[in-house]
Design a protein around this motif. Sequence first.
Motif, PDB file in Angstrom:
ATOM      1  N   LYS A  40       6.150  18.836  -3.887  1.00  0.00           N
ATOM      2  CA  LYS A  40       6.096  17.364  -4.196  1.00  0.00           C
ATOM      3  C   LYS A  40       5.446  16.969  -2.909  1.00  0.00           C
ATOM      4  CE  LYS A  40       9.945  14.917  -4.509  1.00  0.00           C
ATOM      5  NZ  LYS A  40      10.937  14.063  -4.968  1.00  0.00           N
ATOM      6  N   LEU A  41       4.641  15.896  -3.251  1.00  0.00           N
ATOM      7  CA  LEU A  41       3.972  15.282  -1.808  1.00  0.00           C
ATOM      8  C   LEU A  41       4.721  14.031  -1.850  1.00  0.00           C
ATOM      9  CD1 LEU A  41       0.207  15.486  -1.458  1.00  0.00           C
ATOM     10  CD2 LEU A  41       1.686  16.538   0.114  1.00  0.00           C
ATOM     11  N   ILE A  42       5.243  13.792  -0.526  1.00  0.00           N
ATOM     12  CA  ILE A  42       5.776  12.454  -0.026  1.00  0.00           C
ATOM     13  C   ILE A  42       4.519  12.180   1.017  1.00  0.00           C
ATOM     14  CG2 ILE A  42       7.476  11.376   1.016  1.00  0.00           C
ATOM     15  CD1 ILE A  42       8.261  12.750  -1.565  1.00  0.00           C
ATOM     16  N   PHE A  43       4.365  10.701   0.559  1.00  0.00           N
ATOM     17  CA  PHE A  43       3.293  10.135   1.397  1.00  0.00           C
ATOM     18  C   PHE A  43       4.123   9.268   2.515  1.00  0.00           C
ATOM     19  CE2 PHE A  43      -0.986  10.578  -0.368  1.00  0.00           C
ATOM     20  CZ  PHE A  43      -0.628  11.306  -1.381  1.00  0.00           C
ATOM     21  N   GLY A  44       3.165   9.087   3.619  1.00  0.00           N
ATOM     22  CA  GLY A  44       3.611   8.145   4.623  1.00  0.00           C
ATOM     23  C   GLY A  44       3.232   6.675   4.299  1.00  0.00           C
ATOM     24  N   THR A  45       3.671   5.940   5.202  1.00  0.00           N
ATOM     25  CA  THR A  45       3.355   4.582   4.795  1.00  0.00           C
ATOM     26  C   THR A  45       2.015   3.897   5.034  1.00  0.00           C
ATOM     27  OG1 THR A  45       4.353   3.974   6.918  1.00  0.00           O
ATOM     28  CG2 THR A  45       5.774   3.802   4.976  1.00  0.00           C
ATOM     29  N   GLY A  46       1.244   4.518   5.571  1.00  0.00           N
ATOM     30  CA  GLY A  46      -0.257   4.091   5.880  1.00  0.00           C
ATOM     31  C   GLY A  46      -0.626   3.562   7.028  1.00  0.00           C
TER      32      GLY A  46
ATOM     33  N   LYS B  87       0.792  -1.085  -0.011  1.00  0.00           N
ATOM     34  CA  LYS B  87       0.004   0.057   0.193  1.00  0.00           C
ATOM     35  C   LYS B  87       0.904   1.438  -0.040  1.00  0.00           C
ATOM     36  CE  LYS B  87      -3.933  -2.174   0.022  1.00  0.00           C
ATOM     37  NZ  LYS B  87      -4.663  -2.273  -1.391  1.00  0.00           N
ATOM     38  N   PHE B  88       2.268   1.335  -0.272  1.00  0.00           N
ATOM     39  CA  PHE B  88       3.065   2.461  -0.282  1.00  0.00           C
ATOM     40  C   PHE B  88       2.602   3.176  -1.361  1.00  0.00           C
ATOM     41  CE2 PHE B  88       4.650   0.945   3.346  1.00  0.00           C
ATOM     42  CZ  PHE B  88       5.743   0.051   3.084  1.00  0.00           C
ATOM     43  N   LEU B  89       2.210   4.530  -1.299  1.00  0.00           N
ATOM     44  CA  LEU B  89       2.029   5.440  -2.599  1.00  0.00           C
ATOM     45  C   LEU B  89       3.274   6.132  -2.749  1.00  0.00           C
ATOM     46  CD1 LEU B  89      -1.250   7.095  -1.773  1.00  0.00           C
ATOM     47  CD2 LEU B  89      -0.731   6.023  -3.851  1.00  0.00           C
ATOM     48  N   LYS B  90       3.789   5.838  -4.079  1.00  0.00           N
ATOM     49  CA  LYS B  90       5.100   6.466  -4.513  1.00  0.00           C
ATOM     50  C   LYS B  90       4.742   7.481  -5.795  1.00  0.00           C
ATOM     51  CE  LYS B  90       9.790   5.749  -4.230  1.00  0.00           C
ATOM     52  NZ  LYS B  90      10.971   5.303  -4.746  1.00  0.00           N
ATOM     53  N   ILE B  91       5.161   8.708  -5.682  1.00  0.00           N
ATOM     54  CA  ILE B  91       5.075   9.274  -7.084  1.00  0.00           C
ATOM     55  C   ILE B  91       5.957   8.943  -8.009  1.00  0.00           C
ATOM     56  CG2 ILE B  91       6.619  11.376  -6.264  1.00  0.00           C
ATOM     57  CD1 ILE B  91       4.735  13.288  -7.753  1.00  0.00           C
ATOM     58  N   MET B  92       5.482   8.967  -9.253  1.00  0.00           N
ATOM     59  CA  MET B  92       6.273   8.505 -10.298  1.00  0.00           C
ATOM     60  C   MET B  92       6.693   9.919 -11.348  1.00  0.00           C
ATOM     61  SD  MET B  92       4.370   5.060 -11.524  1.00  0.00           S
ATOM     62  CE  MET B  92       5.436   4.704 -12.678  1.00  0.00           C
ATOM     63  N   PHE B  93       5.655  10.621 -11.655  1.00  0.00           N
ATOM     64  CA  PHE B  93       5.817  11.602 -12.485  1.00  0.00           C
ATOM     65  C   PHE B  93       4.953  12.637 -12.174  1.00  0.00           C
ATOM     66  CE2 PHE B  93       8.392   9.336 -15.253  1.00  0.00           C
ATOM     67  CZ  PHE B  93       8.095   7.993 -15.486  1.00  0.00           C
ATOM     68  N   SER B  94       5.007  14.051 -12.544  1.00  0.00           N
ATOM     69  CA  SER B  94       4.127  14.983 -12.542  1.00  0.00           C
ATOM     70  C   SER B  94       4.258  15.955 -13.508  1.00  0.00           C
ATOM     71  CB  SER B  94       4.173  15.684 -11.094  1.00  0.00           C
ATOM     72  OG  SER B  94       3.257  16.728 -11.034  1.00  0.00           O
ATOM     73  N   TYR B  95       3.103  16.419 -14.268  1.00  0.00           N
ATOM     74  CA  TYR B  95       3.165  17.423 -15.467  1.00  0.00           C
ATOM     75  C   TYR B  95       2.470  18.498 -14.852  1.00  0.00           C
ATOM     76  CZ  TYR B  95       5.118  14.388 -18.920  1.00  0.00           C
ATOM     77  OH  TYR B  95       5.799  13.593 -19.992  1.00  0.00           O
ATOM     78  N   ASN B  96       2.966  19.692 -15.247  1.00  0.00           N
ATOM     79  CA  ASN B  96       2.212  20.905 -15.018  1.00  0.00           C
ATOM     80  C   ASN B  96       2.066  21.647 -16.501  1.00  0.00           C
ATOM     81  OD1 ASN B  96       2.512  24.247 -14.518  1.00  0.00           O
ATOM     82  ND2 ASN B  96       0.966  22.954 -13.223  1.00  0.00           N
ATOM     83  N   ASN B  97       0.760  21.620 -16.976  1.00  0.00           N
ATOM     84  CA  ASN B  97       0.489  22.191 -18.209  1.00  0.00           C
ATOM     85  C   ASN B  97       1.367  21.660 -19.329  1.00  0.00           C
ATOM     86  OD1 ASN B  97      -1.740  23.998 -18.158  1.00  0.00           O
ATOM     87  ND2 ASN B  97      -0.343  25.674 -17.091  1.00  0.00           N
TER      88      ASN B  97
ATOM     89  N   VAL C  25       8.682  10.181   5.137  1.00  0.00           N
ATOM     90  CA  VAL C  25       7.621  10.712   6.052  1.00  0.00           C
ATOM     91  C   VAL C  25       7.483   9.337   6.981  1.00  0.00           C
ATOM     92  CG1 VAL C  25       5.159  11.347   6.203  1.00  0.00           C
ATOM     93  CG2 VAL C  25       6.590  12.445   4.594  1.00  0.00           C
ATOM     94  N   GLU C  26       7.469   9.523   8.058  1.00  0.00           N
ATOM     95  CA  GLU C  26       7.271   8.317   8.768  1.00  0.00           C
ATOM     96  C   GLU C  26       5.810   8.349   9.408  1.00  0.00           C
ATOM     97  OE1 GLU C  26      11.852   7.146  10.033  1.00  0.00           O
ATOM     98  OE2 GLU C  26      10.394   7.231  11.607  1.00  0.00           O
ATOM     99  N   GLN C  27       5.275   7.194   9.656  1.00  0.00           N
ATOM    100  CA  GLN C  27       3.766   7.424  10.020  1.00  0.00           C
ATOM    101  C   GLN C  27       3.725   6.010  11.080  1.00  0.00           C
ATOM    102  OE1 GLN C  27       0.983   7.369   6.713  1.00  0.00           O
ATOM    103  NE2 GLN C  27      -0.746   6.922   8.241  1.00  0.00           N
ATOM    104  N   HIS C  28       3.015   6.441  12.095  1.00  0.00           N
ATOM    105  CA  HIS C  28       2.764   5.327  13.007  1.00  0.00           C
ATOM    106  C   HIS C  28       1.399   5.641  13.631  1.00  0.00           C
ATOM    107  CE1 HIS C  28       6.929   4.109  12.910  1.00  0.00           C
ATOM    108  NE2 HIS C  28       6.936   5.251  13.050  1.00  0.00           N
TER     109      HIS C  28
END
Lengths: 112, 109
Positions: free
Chosen positions: B96-102, A41-51, B4-7
């Motif tokens: 840029k957003l960095i997400f925690g591990t949930g 479930k880790f959410l990791k950014i790959m790419f971002s575009y602006n206009n 970002v660490e999440q607990h």
Amino acid sequence: DTAVSQTPKYLVTQMGNDKSIKCEQNLGHDTMYWYKQDSKKFLKIMFSYNNKELIINETVPNRFSPKSPDKAHLNLHINSLELGDSAVYFCASSQRRAEKLFFGSGTQLSVL
Amino acid sequence: GENVEQHPSTLSVQEGDSAVIKCTYSDSASNYFPWYKQELGKRPQLIIDIRSNVGEKKDQRIAVTLNKTAKHFSLHITETQPEDSAVYFCAAGNDKLIFGTGTRLQVFP
């Protein structure tokens, strides 16, 4: 009306194939993103575009190539798919960079 | 790099109890701190956000607090209900957003 729509919802394919995922937003947002969510479930950014301009390009294999034909669309093409590419890929958009992201419903990619 | 660490990673509470999820960020340039809720098989959805010039924000049963000096921020859910059960993600960033591990929250009736 779906704000951020991506297709297909499910993608099952063999290793080595090439596939594309499409994303469209009707919110009039300037920024679009691709995020990868792995099995943990880790959410990791790959790419971002602006206009239509690439502004974030994380450490992603160059088998992944995003393309933004206009600011409402951001597609993701993946060459030579590998087992480790299996994940849920989320498209998102926002008016201001990194703020109040609206996510699409995700594309579950399974590489066999 | 940014982190970002999440607990905790999982949290089980009884309906009606409060739930608290904590995050710590590393990049002192971060000025925006959103929280997203992701129900099973669904997309992440923004539930509340806070900027660095604000220490606390509340919206009905949810509240977020920020301690910029300590680089900590927390999500507080009061009077939890079974429909609050989901995975909650904190995030931090500016451009840029960095997400925690949930955190997987389960609310038992």
